[in-house]
Each structure stands twice: as structure tokens, then as C-alpha cells.
Design an enzyme around this catalytic site. Structure first.
Site, short mmCIF file in Angstrom:
data_model
loop_
_atom_site.label_atom_id
_atom_site.label_comp_id
_atom_site.label_asym_id
_atom_site.label_seq_id
_atom_site.Cartn_x
_atom_site.Cartn_y
_atom_site.Cartn_z
N ALA A 57 2.95 6.08 -2.69
CA ALA A 57 4.08 6.90 -3.16
C ALA A 57 4.06 7.06 -4.68
CB ALA A 57 5.40 6.26 -2.70
N VAL A 99 0.83 -1.21 0.00
CA VAL A 99 0.00 0.00 0.00
C VAL A 99 0.87 1.26 0.00
CG1 VAL A 99 -1.81 1.28 1.21
CG2 VAL A 99 -1.94 -1.20 1.07
N CYS A 100 1.98 1.22 0.73
CA CYS A 100 2.87 2.39 0.79
C CYS A 100 3.49 2.68 -0.57
CB CYS A 100 3.96 2.19 1.83
SG CYS A 100 3.32 2.10 3.52
N THR A 101 3.83 1.63 -1.30
CA THR A 101 4.40 1.81 -2.64
C THR A 101 3.34 2.37 -3.59
OG1 THR A 101 6.01 0.06 -2.27
CG2 THR A 101 5.54 0.63 -4.56
#
Length: 162
Positions: free
Chosen positions: A63, A58-60
Site C-alpha cells: 500500500a 507485506v500489505c502495508t
């Protein structure tokens, strides 16, 4: 109650809210340089987003969504800043791997996360985005651990209203 908060994290009451001034802080960026927020306060809108960890799914996506909309943020004159507890080397690798054109700050001791009162869920650091106007006032916040890409939509909508 204190044990509960240690386990689950601070409650939303301690979180910075719309209308609050953004706290002053400095952290190392992905290039190992000290970034002091006071050097940009009063000059441009800021999009400050806290995320759990570099290179996670999810963080990728989050970003990369900020990256893909980066020109829109520039049109609004906004600076995008991502903050997590990952170290400088991790941020440098993450930024290079995904061609991230914005600032990533290393908050290894979670001091800035605590300054903002970013809540955590169980043991997972929270995912919260703050939109800050030129005067250093928070004009919008968005909190969603699961929907990283929605943070970009929310940020752009808030900038459009400014």
C-alpha cells in the site's frame, strides 16, 4: 476435489485473465460510501489490487509503495483501487495511518474476490493486481503473495505500454 478447493481456494483457471472484461461490482469504500465500478469504466485506466489484510507487513509495504508512486499513476490517468475483506473502519484507519490517497474497498464477504477468481494459498487470500484499460478490458495481471512492492512496478510498466 471440492474439499480440496474449499481448503486451498479456486484454481487459476477461474481467474480473470488478460483480454477479459472486468466484472461490474459495487462495494463500500474507506469512507463508507458506495463505490460502483461502472461509474469509472470507460473513463480511465484502473489498477485494481487485491490484498490479504490491512496493517500486515507485506500489505502495508504494498500500500505504501502504491502511495509513494501515486503521482506516477495519476500521470497515466489511472485510478488505484485496493480491495480486501477488511471492514470500512479498518480501511479508514489503514488509509489514515499510512496517508493512502487512493480508494480502499471493503469486500467483507469476498464476493468481488470470487468474481475475479483471485486464488488463495492455503488459507491466505491471494495478492493479485489487475490493470484495466479505458474500455474495461484487463490488459495485465500480476500474482505474487510475497512481493507486494513488485505489484506497483508491474502496474506502472503495463500502464506505460498502453
Amino acid at each position: 476435489m471440492a474439499a480440496f478447493l474449499q481448503f486451498w481456494g479456486p484454481s487459476a483457471e477461474g481467474q480473470i485473465k488478460t483480454g477479459d472484461k472486468v466484472p461490474v461490482f459495487s462495494l463500500q469504500d474507506q469512507n463508507g460510501k458506495t463505490f460502483d465500478i461502472s461509474t469509472v469504466l470507460g473513463k480511465q485506466p484502473l489498477v485494481i489490487y487485491f490484498y490479504p489484510k490491512d496493517e500486515t507487513s507485506v500489505c502495508t509495504k504494498e500500500a505504501c509503495s502504491f502511495r509513494d508512486s501515486y503521482q506516477d499513476f495519476q500521470r497515466y490517468g489511472a485510478m488505484v483501487i485496493g480491495i480486501s475483506a477488511d471492514n470500512v473502519a479498518s480501511h479508514r484507519s489503514f488509509a489514515t495511518h499510512h496517508n493512502l490517497p487512493f480508494t480502499l474497498l471493503s469486500d467483507t464477504k469476498n464476493e468481488v474476490r470470487k468474481l475475479f477468481g483471485v486464488p488463495k494459498t492455503f488459507v491466505i487470500p491471494g495478492r493479485v493486481t489487475y490493470i484495466v484499460d479505458k474500455n474495461g478490458t484487463v490488459v495485465h495481471t500480476f500474482n505474487s503473495l510475497r512481493d507486494g512492492e513488485k505489484h506497483v512496478e508491474e502496474a506502472l510498466a503495463a500502464l506505460k505500454k498502453m
